[in-house]
Design an enzyme around this catalytic site. Structure first.
Site, PDB file in Angstrom:
ATOM      1  N   CYS A  68     -33.363  -1.460 -81.342  1.00 19.55           N
ATOM      2  CA  CYS A  68     -32.483  -1.723 -80.202  1.00 19.55           C
ATOM      3  C   CYS A  68     -32.099  -0.409 -79.527  1.00 19.55           C
ATOM      4  O   CYS A  68     -31.794  -0.369 -78.345  1.00 19.55           O
ATOM      5  CB  CYS A  68     -31.249  -2.477 -80.655  1.00 19.55           C
ATOM      6  N   GLU A  72     -24.572  -8.395 -80.631  1.00 19.26           N
ATOM      7  CA  GLU A  72     -25.262  -7.101 -80.484  1.00 19.26           C
ATOM      8  C   GLU A  72     -26.631  -7.411 -79.916  1.00 19.26           C
ATOM      9  O   GLU A  72     -27.435  -8.085 -80.567  1.00 19.26           O
ATOM     10  CB  GLU A  72     -25.411  -6.402 -81.841  1.00 19.26           C
TER      11      GLU A  72
HETATM   12  P1  NAD Z   1     -34.196 -12.932 -81.082  1.00 17.61           P
HETATM   13  O1  NAD Z   1     -33.110 -13.092 -80.091  1.00 17.61           O
HETATM   14  O2  NAD Z   1     -35.519 -13.535 -80.785  1.00 17.61           O
HETATM   15  O3  NAD Z   1     -33.763 -13.553 -82.494  1.00 17.61           O
HETATM   16  C1  NAD Z   1     -32.635 -13.091 -83.194  1.00 17.61           C
HETATM   17  C2  NAD Z   1     -32.183 -14.175 -84.153  1.00 17.61           C
HETATM   18  O4  NAD Z   1     -31.673 -15.268 -83.406  1.00 17.61           O
HETATM   19  C3  NAD Z   1     -33.296 -14.738 -85.037  1.00 17.61           C
HETATM   20  O5  NAD Z   1     -32.799 -14.958 -86.335  1.00 17.61           O
HETATM   21  C4  NAD Z   1     -33.618 -16.056 -84.364  1.00 17.61           C
HETATM   22  O6  NAD Z   1     -34.140 -17.010 -85.253  1.00 17.61           O
HETATM   23  C5  NAD Z   1     -32.250 -16.481 -83.873  1.00 17.61           C
HETATM   24  N1  NAD Z   1     -32.234 -17.449 -82.777  1.00 17.61           N
HETATM   25  C6  NAD Z   1     -33.170 -17.671 -81.826  1.00 17.61           C
HETATM   26  N2  NAD Z   1     -32.782 -18.658 -80.991  1.00 17.61           N
HETATM   27  C7  NAD Z   1     -31.560 -19.050 -81.404  1.00 17.61           C
HETATM   28  C8  NAD Z   1     -30.623 -20.014 -80.939  1.00 17.61           C
HETATM   29  N3  NAD Z   1     -30.879 -20.779 -79.875  1.00 17.61           N
HETATM   30  N4  NAD Z   1     -29.463 -20.157 -81.597  1.00 17.61           N
HETATM   31  C9  NAD Z   1     -29.177 -19.387 -82.664  1.00 17.61           C
HETATM   32  N5  NAD Z   1     -30.033 -18.459 -83.159  1.00 17.61           N
HETATM   33  C10 NAD Z   1     -31.204 -18.279 -82.533  1.00 17.61           C
HETATM   34  O7  NAD Z   1     -34.339 -11.364 -81.370  1.00 17.61           O
HETATM   35  P2  NAD Z   1     -35.432 -10.582 -82.248  1.00 17.61           P
HETATM   36  O8  NAD Z   1     -36.749 -10.656 -81.541  1.00 17.61           O
HETATM   37  O9  NAD Z   1     -35.370 -10.996 -83.673  1.00 17.61           O
HETATM   38  O10 NAD Z   1     -34.864  -9.087 -82.174  1.00 17.61           O
HETATM   39  C11 NAD Z   1     -35.127  -8.245 -81.098  1.00 17.61           C
HETATM   40  C12 NAD Z   1     -33.945  -8.159 -80.163  1.00 17.61           C
HETATM   41  O11 NAD Z   1     -32.778  -7.824 -80.904  1.00 17.61           O
HETATM   42  C13 NAD Z   1     -34.085  -7.057 -79.130  1.00 17.61           C
HETATM   43  O12 NAD Z   1     -33.603  -7.526 -77.888  1.00 17.61           O
HETATM   44  C14 NAD Z   1     -33.189  -5.943 -79.656  1.00 17.61           C
HETATM   45  O13 NAD Z   1     -32.715  -5.053 -78.687  1.00 17.61           O
HETATM   46  C15 NAD Z   1     -32.102  -6.735 -80.290  1.00 17.61           C
HETATM   47  N6  NAD Z   1     -31.394  -5.945 -81.298  1.00 17.61           N
HETATM   48  C16 NAD Z   1     -30.146  -5.486 -80.987  1.00 17.61           C
HETATM   49  C17 NAD Z   1     -29.451  -4.706 -81.895  1.00 17.61           C
HETATM   50  C18 NAD Z   1     -28.081  -4.192 -81.562  1.00 17.61           C
HETATM   51  O14 NAD Z   1     -27.357  -3.835 -82.480  1.00 17.61           O
HETATM   52  N7  NAD Z   1     -27.670  -4.129 -80.306  1.00 17.61           N
HETATM   53  C19 NAD Z   1     -30.018  -4.403 -83.133  1.00 17.61           C
HETATM   54  C20 NAD Z   1     -31.293  -4.885 -83.413  1.00 17.61           C
HETATM   55  C21 NAD Z   1     -31.973  -5.672 -82.486  1.00 17.61           C
END
Ligand code: NAD
Length: 497
Positions: free
Chosen positions: A283, A249
């Site tokens: 999101c 997501e």
């Molecule tokens: P992010 O991608 O920076 O981090 C998300 C998670 O991934 C965190 O727990 C982070 O520690 C982890 N992560 C980072 N690098 C990784 C890797 N290489 N391998 C595995 N895990 C890793 O996102 P964020 O800043 O926490 O959230 C914002 C983003 O999330 C926005 O783009 C938003 O649109 C999206 N979002 C989407 C939905 C949806 O349902 N479509 C819902 C909420 C947020």
């Protein structure tokens, strides 16, 4: 300062590395909530060893009994709703009304999961052979690795965890670095509700280290990730190579369309809530406002009047409309899009700067850009902050084309009093969710949630569909004819070759 721990192998444990990170209040960086473990690959290995034992135990529990644990979780969350919301606002920043809603979504998800424990439907269908039964049913998969974002510290982990648990899986949970405290509270509640300890493992730390180690672990067959499209791509590449089941997501660039025939007062409330709720860090946030020419100038002036009156501040204080951004990196990203917008000759209507008054936190003024061109970076890229881009269009065809011409496809909204436009929106807008006369945000826990194009990979969270993701369909045939019956051969005798 309080040091928090991971939860591995049935106990709270300090990090093997001895290293911690600080969790700061985004409304007041001097307020440190605590230190949280920087976990490593070593902890992932320990967690997997324990989760395997947890899985062996938990999968044998009848699904309705697993559901009973989730019902108890919902009850505890309901009792502790205000206290959890306060802790969540302290570490994440959004106003208390919103964090209460975040907890409520967890409660709703818990009760839905509890009832799903009594369904988990398979199908029984007629066999094409005599005296033979054919049916499909659901089996748990194993260990689910759950990687969560910061913006819904309670709701999103529960969307993943509760269906995973009801389906009989063990869980390894990694909350986002900015919201580890809510993650810890959630695990405490699960244990208090009677979840066997080794069924849940909590690992704090950085995505690039512990997150990647979870994704790369060969004994974790199932990954559910919510976060940015960029990180999702990295996770997806690894899971593809390792043949893992994966739910992604990711980002959005959601539009609210306002047609000439719309109820403008209603559309105004929708735009304010959709664009500036959660400081634009949903999101599903409205980051594009598509206005039909006939109402463009009037609506823009109504909107800017209201936006300049929104109160920026600490989400734990009465009267705050908009809280801070999550961290310094996010502030810088939002500020960089102000420069991009100016460079693209968009018109800055209001905002565009960090708050001059609230310097102790990550506060950015709610911002509107008008005259934004379809196809420009401001119009195409996810900003994830309180920045709304206004695009002028002529007619419904152009409005729908603008909505669809982005790489994301999470949610969309149309304000109209024309029933034909409303139903065209449901069928023509390329999004996982379309709202009519409601903002782009506001998903309910019992409906499938997710997006198309680069927002997702075809799975959904929430509702009934997510239970298919967390279980494997198996088919059983029972032949009680006492003879060898060859399918497609003995049941069609005499069919010419
Ligand atoms: P992010 O991608 O920076 O981090 C998300 C998670 O991934 C965190 O727990 C982070 O520690 C982890 N992560 C980072 N690098 C990784 C890797 N290489 N391998 C595995 N895990 C890793 O996102 P964020 O800043 O926490 O959230 C914002 C983003 O999330 C926005 O783009 C938003 O649109 C999206 N979002 C989407 C939905 C949806 O349902 N479509 C819902 C909420 C947020």
């Amino acid at each position: 300062m309080k040091k928090f721990e991971n939860f591995i192998a049935g106990e709270w444990k300090a990090p093997a590395s001895g290293e911690y990170f600080e969790n700061k209040n985004p409304a007041d960086r001097k307020d440190i909530i605590g230190k949280f473990p920087l976990s490593t690959r070593e902890e992932v290995n320990l967690a997997v060893g324990s989760a395997k034992r947890g899985f062996e135990l938990w999968k044998k529990w009848p699904a309705p009994a697993r559901g009973d644990v989730l019902r108890a979780v919902g009850d505890i969350m309901a009792k502790r709703k205000d206290e959890i919301a306060d802790a969540m606002t302290r570490e994440m920043g959004k106003p208390l009304t919103e964090t209460r809603g975040d907890v409520q979504e967890g409660i709703d998800t818990a009760y839905y999961a509890a009832s799903e424990g009594r369904r988990l439907f398979g199908k029984t269908v007629p066999s094409e052979l005599r005296n033979k039964w054919a049916m499909s049913y659901r089996r748990p998969i194993g260990i689910a690795g759950l990687i969560c974002p910061f913006n819904f510290p309670m709701a999103i982990p529960t969307w993943k965890m509760f269906p995973a648990l009801v389906c009989g899986n063990a869980v390894i949970f990694k909350p986002a670095e900015d919201v580890p405290h809510t993650g810890a509270l959630l695990v405490e509640i699960l244990l208090e509700a009677g979840l066997p300890a080794e069924v849940i493992q909590l690992l704090h730390g950085n995505g690039e280290t512990v997150g990647a180690a979870i994704v790369e672990h060969r004994e974790i067959p199932l990954i559910s990730f919510t976060g940015s499209t960029e990180t999702g791509r990295i996770v997806g590449e690894t899971c593809g190579r390792m043949h893992k089941r994966l739910s992604l997501e990711m980002g959005g660039k959601n539009a609210q369309i306002v047609m000439n025939d719309a109820d403008l007062d209603l559309a105004l409330e929708g735009a304010l809530w959709g664009a500036f709720g959660t400081t634009g860090q949903r999101c599903t946030a409205t980051s594009r406002l598509v206005l039909e020419s006939g109402i463009h100038d009037r609506f823009l002036s109504m909107l800017s009047d209201r936006v300049t009156g929104l109160k920026l501040g600490d989400g734990r204080k009465e009267g705050t409309d908009i809280g801070p951004l999550i961290n310094e990196a996010s502030l810088q990203k939002v500020a960089s899009y102000i420069d991009i917008g100016r460079g693209e000759k968009a018109e800055l209507v209001c905002g565009g700067t960090r708050s001059a008054k609230l310097t102790e936190g990550n506060f950015f003024e709610p911002t509107i850009f008008a005259n934004v061109k379809a196809g420009s970076r401001l119009e195409q890229e996810e900003i994830f902050g309180p920045v709304l881009s206004v695009i002028r269009v002529n007619g419904v065809d152009e409005a729908f084309a603008v909505n669809n011409d982005v790489k994301y496809g999470l949610s969309s909204s149309v304000y109209t009093t024309n029933v034909n436009t409303a139903f065209r929106a449901f069928s023509e807008l390329d999004n996982g969710i379309t709202y009519v006369n409601a903002p782009t945000i506001g998903a309910e826990a019992h409906l499938p949630f997710g997006g198309v194009k680069q927002t997702g990979n075809g799975h959904r969270e929430g509702g009934w569909e997510v239970y298919e993701f967390y279980s494997e369909t198996k088919v059983g045939y029972a032949d009680f004819s006492g003879t060898l019956q060859r399918a497609q051969i003995d049941n069609y005798p005499g069919t010419p070759d």
